[in-house]
Design an enzyme around this catalytic site. Structure first.
Site, PDB file in Angstrom:
ATOM      1  N   ARG A 201      46.573  32.696  35.753  1.00 34.13           N
ATOM      2  CA  ARG A 201      45.495  33.061  36.686  1.00 34.13           C
ATOM      3  C   ARG A 201      44.277  33.496  35.888  1.00 34.13           C
ATOM      4  O   ARG A 201      44.379  34.420  35.067  1.00 34.13           O
ATOM      5  CB  ARG A 201      45.909  34.230  37.588  1.00 34.13           C
ATOM      6  CG  ARG A 201      47.235  34.040  38.330  1.00 34.13           C
ATOM      7  CD  ARG A 201      47.056  33.289  39.630  1.00 34.13           C
ATOM      8  NE  ARG A 201      48.368  32.961  40.196  1.00 34.13           N
ATOM      9  CZ  ARG A 201      48.895  33.552  41.258  1.00 34.13           C
ATOM     10  NH1 ARG A 201      48.224  34.495  41.884  1.00 34.13           N
ATOM     11  NH2 ARG A 201      50.086  33.179  41.709  1.00 34.13           N
ATOM     12  N   GLU A 203      42.074  35.607  35.998  1.00 37.77           N
ATOM     13  CA  GLU A 203      41.716  36.863  36.661  1.00 37.77           C
ATOM     14  C   GLU A 203      40.527  37.485  35.948  1.00 37.77           C
ATOM     15  O   GLU A 203      40.600  37.767  34.757  1.00 37.77           O
ATOM     16  CB  GLU A 203      42.885  37.860  36.593  1.00 37.77           C
ATOM     17  CG  GLU A 203      44.124  37.447  37.342  1.00 37.77           C
ATOM     18  CD  GLU A 203      43.997  37.648  38.849  1.00 37.77           C
ATOM     19  OE1 GLU A 203      42.933  38.139  39.307  1.00 37.77           O
ATOM     20  OE2 GLU A 203      44.981  37.319  39.544  1.00 37.77           O
ATOM     21  N   ARG A 209      47.222  45.975  36.412  1.00 35.69           N
ATOM     22  CA  ARG A 209      48.226  45.127  37.051  1.00 35.69           C
ATOM     23  C   ARG A 209      47.909  43.636  37.001  1.00 35.69           C
ATOM     24  O   ARG A 209      48.673  42.817  37.490  1.00 35.69           O
ATOM     25  CB  ARG A 209      48.483  45.580  38.485  1.00 35.69           C
ATOM     26  CG  ARG A 209      47.238  45.598  39.325  1.00 35.69           C
ATOM     27  CD  ARG A 209      47.424  46.423  40.561  1.00 35.69           C
ATOM     28  NE  ARG A 209      46.536  45.911  41.590  1.00 35.69           N
ATOM     29  CZ  ARG A 209      46.918  45.505  42.764  1.00 35.69           C
ATOM     30  NH1 ARG A 209      48.189  45.555  43.103  1.00 35.69           N
ATOM     31  NH2 ARG A 209      46.052  45.049  43.630  1.00 35.69           N
ATOM     32  N   HIS A 210      46.770  43.297  36.412  1.00 34.68           N
ATOM     33  CA  HIS A 210      46.408  41.884  36.302  1.00 34.68           C
ATOM     34  C   HIS A 210      46.430  41.406  34.863  1.00 34.68           C
ATOM     35  O   HIS A 210      45.826  42.024  33.989  1.00 34.68           O
ATOM     36  CB  HIS A 210      44.997  41.644  36.852  1.00 34.68           C
ATOM     37  CG  HIS A 210      44.911  41.763  38.328  1.00 34.68           C
ATOM     38  ND1 HIS A 210      44.396  42.869  38.950  1.00 34.68           N
ATOM     39  CD2 HIS A 210      45.296  40.914  39.304  1.00 34.68           C
ATOM     40  CE1 HIS A 210      44.460  42.699  40.270  1.00 34.68           C
ATOM     41  NE2 HIS A 210      45.012  41.517  40.511  1.00 34.68           N
ATOM     42  N   GLU A 346      52.098  45.626  45.333  1.00 35.86           N
ATOM     43  CA  GLU A 346      52.738  44.369  45.701  1.00 35.86           C
ATOM     44  C   GLU A 346      53.432  43.777  44.474  1.00 35.86           C
ATOM     45  O   GLU A 346      52.832  43.648  43.416  1.00 35.86           O
ATOM     46  CB  GLU A 346      51.655  43.398  46.184  1.00 35.86           C
ATOM     47  CG  GLU A 346      52.159  42.002  46.444  1.00 35.86           C
ATOM     48  CD  GLU A 346      51.072  40.944  46.232  1.00 35.86           C
ATOM     49  OE1 GLU A 346      49.934  41.162  46.671  1.00 35.86           O
ATOM     50  OE2 GLU A 346      51.396  39.910  45.628  1.00 35.86           O
ATOM     51  N   SER A 349      55.126  38.036  47.059  1.00 36.65           N
ATOM     52  CA  SER A 349      54.683  37.585  48.370  1.00 36.65           C
ATOM     53  C   SER A 349      55.345  36.263  48.691  1.00 36.65           C
ATOM     54  O   SER A 349      55.844  35.574  47.803  1.00 36.65           O
ATOM     55  CB  SER A 349      53.166  37.518  48.468  1.00 36.65           C
ATOM     56  OG  SER A 349      52.667  36.669  47.491  1.00 36.65           O
ATOM     57  N   ARG A 397      55.401  42.863  36.911  1.00 31.85           N
ATOM     58  CA  ARG A 397      55.029  43.926  37.866  1.00 31.85           C
ATOM     59  C   ARG A 397      56.283  44.611  38.399  1.00 31.85           C
ATOM     60  O   ARG A 397      56.310  45.832  38.592  1.00 31.85           O
ATOM     61  CB  ARG A 397      54.253  43.333  39.033  1.00 31.85           C
ATOM     62  CG  ARG A 397      52.815  43.123  38.703  1.00 31.85           C
ATOM     63  CD  ARG A 397      52.014  43.071  39.983  1.00 31.85           C
ATOM     64  NE  ARG A 397      50.685  42.551  39.721  1.00 31.85           N
ATOM     65  CZ  ARG A 397      49.860  42.168  40.665  1.00 31.85           C
ATOM     66  NH1 ARG A 397      50.231  42.232  41.934  1.00 31.85           N
ATOM     67  NH2 ARG A 397      48.664  41.719  40.369  1.00 31.85           N
TER      68      ARG A 397
HETATM   69  P1  AMO Z   1      50.946  35.514  44.727  1.00 32.05           P
HETATM   70  O1  AMO Z   1      49.655  34.923  44.333  1.00 32.05           O
HETATM   71  O2  AMO Z   1      50.927  36.720  45.600  1.00 32.05           O
HETATM   72  O3  AMO Z   1      51.850  34.445  45.501  1.00 32.05           O
HETATM   73  O4  AMO Z   1      51.780  35.836  43.429  1.00 32.05           O
HETATM   74  C1  AMO Z   1      53.122  36.250  43.484  1.00 32.05           C
HETATM   75  C2  AMO Z   1      53.369  37.470  42.626  1.00 32.05           C
HETATM   76  O5  AMO Z   1      52.980  37.216  41.284  1.00 32.05           O
HETATM   77  C3  AMO Z   1      52.507  38.408  40.681  1.00 32.05           C
HETATM   78  N1  AMO Z   1      51.137  38.216  40.197  1.00 32.05           N
HETATM   79  C4  AMO Z   1      50.645  38.719  39.047  1.00 32.05           C
HETATM   80  N2  AMO Z   1      51.195  39.481  38.090  1.00 32.05           N
HETATM   81  C5  AMO Z   1      50.430  39.828  37.039  1.00 32.05           C
HETATM   82  N3  AMO Z   1      49.147  39.456  36.879  1.00 32.05           N
HETATM   83  C6  AMO Z   1      48.543  38.682  37.805  1.00 32.05           C
HETATM   84  N4  AMO Z   1      47.290  38.300  37.628  1.00 32.05           N
HETATM   85  C7  AMO Z   1      49.298  38.275  38.954  1.00 32.05           C
HETATM   86  N5  AMO Z   1      49.028  37.525  40.051  1.00 32.05           N
HETATM   87  C8  AMO Z   1      50.146  37.499  40.785  1.00 32.05           C
HETATM   88  C9  AMO Z   1      52.565  39.480  41.735  1.00 32.05           C
HETATM   89  C10 AMO Z   1      52.572  38.688  43.013  1.00 32.05           C
HETATM   90  O6  AMO Z   1      53.200  39.390  44.070  1.00 32.05           O
HETATM   91  N6  AMO Z   1      52.838  30.990  45.734  1.00 32.05           N
HETATM   92  C11 AMO Z   1      52.844  32.372  46.133  1.00 32.05           C
HETATM   93  C12 AMO Z   1      54.246  32.908  46.310  1.00 32.05           C
HETATM   94  C13 AMO Z   1      55.015  32.235  47.439  1.00 32.05           C
HETATM   95  O7  AMO Z   1      54.508  32.272  48.590  1.00 32.05           O
HETATM   96  O8  AMO Z   1      56.096  31.679  47.188  1.00 32.05           O
HETATM   97  C14 AMO Z   1      52.096  33.195  45.082  1.00 32.05           C
HETATM   98  O9  AMO Z   1      51.871  32.776  43.963  1.00 32.05           O
HETATM   99  O10 AMO Z   1      53.779  40.194  41.555  1.00 32.05           O
END
Ligand code: AMO
Length: 423
Positions: A201, A203, A209-210, A346, A349, A397
């Site tokens: 990502r 980000e 947390r990112h 979170e 999801s 996370r």
């Molecule tokens: P989502 O985008 O919420 O859902 O991502 C799922 C989980 O991935 C983790 N996460 C991260 N951890 C660390 N750094 C980040 N930048 C980051 N972004 C996300 C979180 C988050 O809850 N396709 C959907 C899932 C699905 O519906 O099956 C998805 O990617 O813990």
């Protein structure tokens, strides 16, 4: 050699010279042992060789094991020879045993050294155990492990966090999640699958947390009657992991001074609308359709923690908040979606997916995307697609919340973020 002669390999953690006697503390992955050198009894070249080593040099020491009331192990080694495999340069970029607070950046810049600390390594030993337990739980529930591409032509989780790259002159992206592929597999008969792999990502936010690369644990399952089937499955897996780590990870948890709480399942479910009500009573007014935000999530975490819940669901988000692949709750502004929150954050999801071809294409268009650029995905829905749902869990996370660590980077060996691409 007699049967009390041993050879120990490791790092020279510390050297103490007390005049007539010197001690070398040797460390390996299991702990430390004391090498005792009574000056009068040790050959001078051996004595000076061992006691003049620099801290963190890598050596092999052979000697006799003696019982000792003075050491934690109850034994010490009186050396008869040693070999220096690799001297450590001086000064060290950071200490291993010094009790000074070293900044996160210094630690990450020198991660090879940081990881020599047993309590830092313990997190990664727990992470490894966590993945074993996860595989066990998935196997027990009939899931097959799959691997989907990380070089992709289109994103699934919104354009803002796509990493673009050049693929032989064509634009391509690093996969943000296996979302579209895991759903396509639902049309094949591989009706329960999971994947553990990197997710990327872009980000732009520099938070605790990112990160830009994390390990995502994704699952997808067919023939569900509602998203509750998916939530029940996640609960089973998480319960198995927490219970297993509490038992198998005792040593590592003790090193970290942590305990794992294993909440009973099922976890409580709050709907998004209920959350708005709770937040409003706590003085935070959000409008219907607003993102709960980090602050909102935290506040709900505090309220749930007071009630004794670490893990809880937030379900039925407004459909406008959720991606195109999530099923709308017909006749309402909501969707069949959920987040799993852990102590105010979170960690997962997911939801029930839109498996009806026409509606899926409509939803893609409704989100302002071009259905034409998703035909590789939507084709799998044109020729028979079972009802299905799934989830994504951010492994790091999950781990940092479980261990109450302050930063997601603590659970990543070599984190990648807005500012960090090395080491
Ligand atoms: P989502 O985008 O919420 O859902 O991502 C799922 C989980 O991935 C983790 N996460 C991260 N951890 C660390 N750094 C980040 N930048 C980051 N972004 C996300 C979180 C988050 O809850 N396709 C959907 C899932 C699905 O519906 O099956 C998805 O990617 O813990």
């Amino acid at each position: 050699m007699n049967d009390t002669t041993v050879t120990m390999n490791g790092w020279v953690q510390d050297i103490r010279n007390l005049g007539g006697i010197s001690f070398v503390i040797l460390r390996d992955r299991y702990g430390t042992v004391q090498i005792t050198l009574p000056k009068k009894k040790i050959e001078p070249a051996l004595f000076s060789g061992l006691t003049s080593l620099s801290r963190e040099s890598v050596v092999s020491v052979t000697g006799d094991v003696k019982e000792s009331g003075q050491t934690e192990l109850g034994l010490e080694i009186i050396p008869s020879s040693f070999e220096l495999y690799s001297p450590a340069a001086v000064p060290l970029p950071m200490g291993v045993i010094d009790k000074v607070n070293v900044e996160m950046d210094t630690r990450l810049n020198n991660r090879f050294m940081d990881l020599r600390k047993p309590e830092i390594r313990a997190v990664f030993e727990l992470k490894s155990m966590m993945l074993e337990l996860l595989s066990e739980a998935m196997k027990e529930n009939g899931f097959s492990q799959v691997f989907t591409p990380k070089l992709v032509e289109s994103g699934a989780e919104g354009g803002a966090t796509l990493f673009r790259l050049d693929y032989f002159g064509r634009p391509a992206y690093l996969a943000q999640s296996p979302q579209l592929y895991k759903q396509m597999l639902m049309s094949t008969g591989l009706d329960r699958i999971y994947e553990v792999g990197p997710a990327f990502r872009a980000e732009h936010s520099n938070t605790v947390r990112h990160v830009t690369e994390f390990i995502s644990f994704d699952g997808e399952m067919s023939w569900i009657s509602s998203q509750n089937d998916v939530m029940n499955m996640i609960e089973k897996v998480i319960h198995h992991i927490l219970k297993g780590l509490k038992d198998k990870g005792k040593e590592q948890l003790a090193l970290l001074g942590k305990e794992i709480n294993v909440p009973d399942i099922p976890y409580p479910v709050l709907t998004y609308s209920e959350c708005l009500g709770m937040l409003s009573s706590a003085g935070m007014d959000l409008k219907e359709g607003d993102d709960l935000g980090t602050e909102g999530e935290k506040l709900i975490g505090d309220i749930m923690s007071e009630k004794g819940y670490d893990l809880y669901w937030i379900s039925e988000y407004p459909e406008c908040e959720k991606p195109f692949y999530i099923m709308e709750k017909e006749g309402t502004p909501y969707s069949f979606s959920f987040d799993l929150d852990y102590k105010g954050q979170e960690i997962s999801s997911g939801g029930q997916r839109e498996h009806r071809y026409e509606r899926l294409v409509e939803r893609i268009a409704k989100k302002g995307l071009d259905p034409e650029s998703f035909t590789f995905y939507t084709d799998a829905f044109r020729y028979g697609m079972p009802p299905h749902g799934g989830w994504g869990i951010g492994i790091e996370r999950f781990l940092v919340k479980m261990l109450d660590l302050p930063n997601v980077r603590e659970a990543i060996l070599f984190p990648r973020d807005l500012n960090r691409l090395s080491p």
